[in-house]
Enzyme design. Structure first.
Site, short mmCIF file in Angstrom:
data_model
loop_
_atom_site.label_atom_id
_atom_site.label_comp_id
_atom_site.label_asym_id
_atom_site.label_seq_id
_atom_site.Cartn_x
_atom_site.Cartn_y
_atom_site.Cartn_z
N THR A 228 0.57 -1.28 0.12
CA THR A 228 0.10 0.04 0.07
C THR A 228 0.67 1.30 -0.14
O THR A 228 1.97 1.20 0.41
CB THR A 228 -0.84 0.17 1.26
N ASP A 229 0.23 2.38 -0.52
CA ASP A 229 1.09 3.75 -0.05
C ASP A 229 0.88 3.98 1.22
O ASP A 229 -0.13 3.34 1.73
CB ASP A 229 0.36 4.62 -1.02
N TRP A 230 1.71 4.68 1.71
CA TRP A 230 1.65 4.86 3.24
C TRP A 230 0.45 5.30 3.63
O TRP A 230 -0.15 6.58 3.72
CB TRP A 230 2.91 5.54 3.61
N GLY A 231 -0.10 4.43 4.59
CA GLY A 231 -1.59 4.96 5.16
C GLY A 231 -2.80 4.62 4.50
O GLY A 231 -3.88 5.21 4.44
N GLY A 232 -2.49 3.91 3.17
CA GLY A 232 -3.60 3.95 2.15
C GLY A 232 -4.33 2.54 2.39
O GLY A 232 -5.09 2.43 1.41
#
Length: 815
Positions: A228-232
């Site tokens: 995932t993208d960070w926090g995604g």
């Protein structure tokens, strides 16, 4: 499975633990089974491994690394060999810093010039972006580590990027927004893919079975890892089912528990988890091999700096050279004006910020050149403040010079991750400076530094224009080498420069401000639109001048490709980028007037002729048929065009291509605007729905519903809870106040990391400090139940602290 023996030895808890990060940048490890953690680091154009407190916003300084030109810059080189070499240098530095996965390259399409992250992306053309990204990936992975192509997919705006729903028809998705990823994955063989924040046609990308399993895994045969993208991550279990292996950063075990509970309740099979664990283990073991043997923990700083300089030299674009004002003549009196000459703008902002190993300075280098440098004037305030004294000083200096080198562009906080630009202009004070200098001396050469297209109503006030883009730590020397003729410029634009923003195809449909953004323009982005709709532009896609001239001759077309000759007809050695475009002569299926299907960069000495072949491939004649749900070829005559840009076709011929005999995908009468080549502004919703094959969702927030996990802090403006409304107004006031006092970077940070953040992001980005049950309490307060919510929040906070103490005590006992 490749690692079944290890997986069979793992507990359910251990398997689940691997599915999220250990901390902000590292994956989890299981020592008893020899499973080590991986380190993931930002780095599309340089390694950003932070030595101290970790963040995803570029706030904290990272370990020094070579800052190469950004992707938007290298794209102008049109040189895949150069891309692979840069990748090799990036890979070497990643190994030196013990980085397993380098988070890049970024290959999202430049749908609109205002996207704040365009400086990190290659092109408005998917074929071009795909070929450049594949070269980067090959280079990076040749050193034993993994590249991570991002952001998959249709992430083309920064505003509200974590919740925006991209509404796009299937053919446009496949042909424009997925083709670059297809090339990067199949030709570059990337080991890691990063999912994007946004939703795509109603589903978060990392939860989309269609995107992640049907296309990525089944159709493209991808067997690597999705992170995932960070926090995604939205719904962790839904992401797991779709085949998303790694959630970053850590959630301190919270989402691991969700996975375990779902499996124990029989809602999903443990085999789904095993499949993801197997792919993650393969990445851990393959990228870890390089660190199991002797490897270099240092790299040759000067050698890498020289490669960064060469990369910049090949990527600079000469856009104007009236009366051959360039290259500069020997002993010419030169005045240098502009703040960017003293403090260069050489890279982007946000997660890609690199701490350079060294940084060339224009003013120091100027003194070494065979010119008469008479002085420097700042000329303008970097952040747009009007300062008349700076203008007067610059004009006084300019009046004494033969030629003025004027360094202008966009500042670091105008182009930034998490924010989109509000317009396409360079700051007003820079334009006023240019006009004032022109009054006293018209011999102006502008050096433009920015990562995306800008309007140029001032272009008639300059005789020379060199576009440096964001040219990295060695950019200053590269620019001067081009200005003096030590290097013959060979860059060509990888994006179109419109005359004004109102001319762009997605104008009025960018960005999506609330729930969704509609891609009504369909296939017609960039040059595809301008050429099809016959809209005049400032500079076309593929455009760039040289200090020499070239002649094209002898085009021959076969089933395998196009062959022709190029001759350097000038007096100096140079490089030319030959571009192959294709046009289908049938009008049964709507298409752009021309599409790039190949290119080659050719180096020629004066008078030299070379034969060039640009081969056809599986993407040359295909289109995606929404009826058959696969790629097809229409039987027709195809015009094969060879040119120096999308607007300058020099040679052409035609080829009859046998088709796949597929049914026509569209009712022509239902899509008149698409067959006529109109832009999004002129396409009604009903016709867009005909293209989609379904109704368009409501694009505005439902202000009557309570706010939930995927609503943003910005929506607190209409929340029931007084404290939420107060917080909203406080945030807005803080943003405006900080802008007013010149703290623009901090103001931008508020908009990016607070204002547009969904509530779930509070839990996903705090590493377990605030968990989802605590977030439930915050939402109660936001929705008008202040005291109930506060009690719930404090209760869950105490519970979390107690659990954390118990875990610490258990670990201590085991030791």
């Amino acid at each position: 499975m490749k690692h079944k023996q290890i997986i069979d030895k793992m507990t359910l808890e251990e398997k689940a633990s691997l599915m999220s990060g250990k901390d902000f940048w590292q994956s989890e490890n299981i020592d008893r089974l020899g499973i080590k953690n991986m380190f993931l680091a930002d780095g599309p154009h340089g390694i950003r491994k932070q030595a101290k407190a970790a963040d995803h916003l570029g706030l904290n300084e990272s370990i020094p690394a070579t800052c190469f030109p950004t992707a938007a810059t290298i794209a102008n080189s049109w040189n895949t060999k150069l891309g692979e070499e840069i990748g090799q240098y990036l890979g070497e530095e990643a190994v030196a810093q013990e980085v397993n996965v380098l988070l890049g390259p970024g290959i999202n399409m430049k749908r609109d010039p205002l996207c704040g992250r365009n400086f990190e992306y290659f092109s408005e053309d998917p074929y071009h972006a795909g070929k450049l990204s594949a070269s980067y990936i090959k280079g990076i992975q040749s050193k034993g580590i993994s590249a991570c192509v991002k952001h998959f997919a249709a992430n083309n705006q920064e505003e509200r990027r974590m919740t925006i729903d991209t509404i796009i028809d299937e053919r446009t998705l496949r042909e424009i927004y997925l083709t670059a990823f297809e090339i990067a994955i199949q030709e570059g063989e990337t080991k890691t893919v990063m999912s994007s924040y946004n939703r795509l046609n109603g589903e978060y990308t990392n939860e989309s079975i269609h995107l992640m399993r049907e296309i990525l895994r089944k159709e493209w045969g991808y067997d690597g890892v999705v992170v995932t993208d960070w926090g995604g991550s939205n719904d962790r279990v839904a992401g797991l089912v779709a085949g998303n292996e790694l959630e970053m950063p850590t959630t301190d075990g919270e989402t691991d528990k969700e996975i375990i509970k779902t499996i124990q309740e029989g809602k999903i099979s443990e085999g789904v988890l095993d499949e993801c664990v197997d792919r993650l283990l393969e990445l851990i073991f393959t990228t870890g091999k390089v660190f199991e043997q002797a490897y270099n923990t240092t790299f040759d700083i000067e050698k890498h700096h020289q490669k960064a300089q060469q990369a910049a030299e090949e990527s600079l674009v000469l856009l104007k050279n009236e009366a051959n004002i360039l290259p500069l003549k020997e002993n010419v009196k030169v005045a240098t004006i502009g703040d960017f000459a003293q403090t260069p703008r050489y890279q982007g902002a946000g997660s890609s910020v690199v701490n350079p190993t060294k940084l060339d300075n224009t003013l120091e280098l100027l003194e070494q050149l065979p010119i008469n440098h008479i002085g420097y004037a700042q000329g303008f305030d970097r952040y747009g403040k009007q300062k008349k004294q700076l203008v007067n000083e610059a004009c006084d200096l300019a009046s004494k010079a033969d030629v003025i080198l004027l360094y202008i562009g966009l500042d670091e906080v105008t182009e930034a991750e998490g924010l989109d630009r509000s317009h396409m202009q360079i700051p007003k004070n820079q334009v006023e400076l240019l006009e004032a200098i022109h009054e006293v001396n018209p011999n102006i050469v502008a050096i433009l530094s920015c990562g995306a297209a800008v309007e140029m109503p001032w272009i008639n006030k300059v005789k020379g224009l060199v576009h440096a883009y964001l040219s990295g730590q060695a950019g200053a020397k590269a620019i001067l080498n081009v200005l003096t003729g030590a290097v013959n410029p060979s860059g060509k634009l990888a994006e179109t420069y419109p005359i004004s923003y109102e001319d762009t195809p997605a104008f009025e449909h960018f960005p999506g401000k609330e729930v969704s953004v509609e891609y009504r323009e369909g296939l017609l982005i960039g040059y595809r639109y301008y050429d099809t709709a016959q809209v005049n532009v400032r500079f076309p896609f593929g455009y760039g001048l040289s200090y020499t001239t070239f002649r094209y001759d002898n085009l021959q077309i076969s089933d395998e490709g196009a062959t022709f000759t190029i001759t350097n007809t000038g007096d100096v050695a140079g490089a030319e980028v030959a571009q192959l475009y294709v046009h289908c002569q049938s009008d049964a299926i709507f298409r752009p007037t021309k599409e790039l299907k190949g290119f080659k960069k050719v180096y020629l000495n004066p008078g030299e002729t070379k034969e060039v072949t640009v081969p056809f491939d599986d993407k040359t004649f295909r289109y995606f048929n929404v009826k058959t749900n696969k790629w097809e070829v229409e039987e027709a005559n195809y015009t094969i065009m060879i040119g120096t840009s999308s607007a300058d076709v020099i040679l052409e011929d035609f080829l009859h291509v046998t088709g796949t005999d597929a049914p026509l995908p569209y009712d022509k009468d239902a899509l008149p605007s698409y067959y006529a080549g109109k832009r999004a502004k002129d396409i009604e919703q009903a016709e867009f729905e005909n293209l989609l094959g379904r109704q368009v969702p409501v694009s505005t927030w439902d202000r009557t519903k309570p706010l939930g996990y995927n609503d943003t802090i910005a929506q607190c403006q209409y929340a029931k809870g007084w404290i939420a409304r107060f917080a909203f107004h406080l945030i807005r006031f803080s943003h405006r106040f900080l802008q007013k006092i010149g703290k623009r970077e901090t103001a931008n940070l508020i908009m990016m990391s607070v204002y547009h953040m969904p509530f779930r992001g509070i839990a996903r980005m705090t590493g377990g400090v605030i968990n989802m049950p605590m977030l439930d309490g915050l939402l109660m307060m936001v929705n008008g139940q202040f005291f109930k919510g506060l009690r719930h929040f404090l209760k869950e906070q105490r519970k979390l602290r107690k659990e954390s103490k118990e875990i610490v005590a258990t670990v201590a006992e085991e030791r």
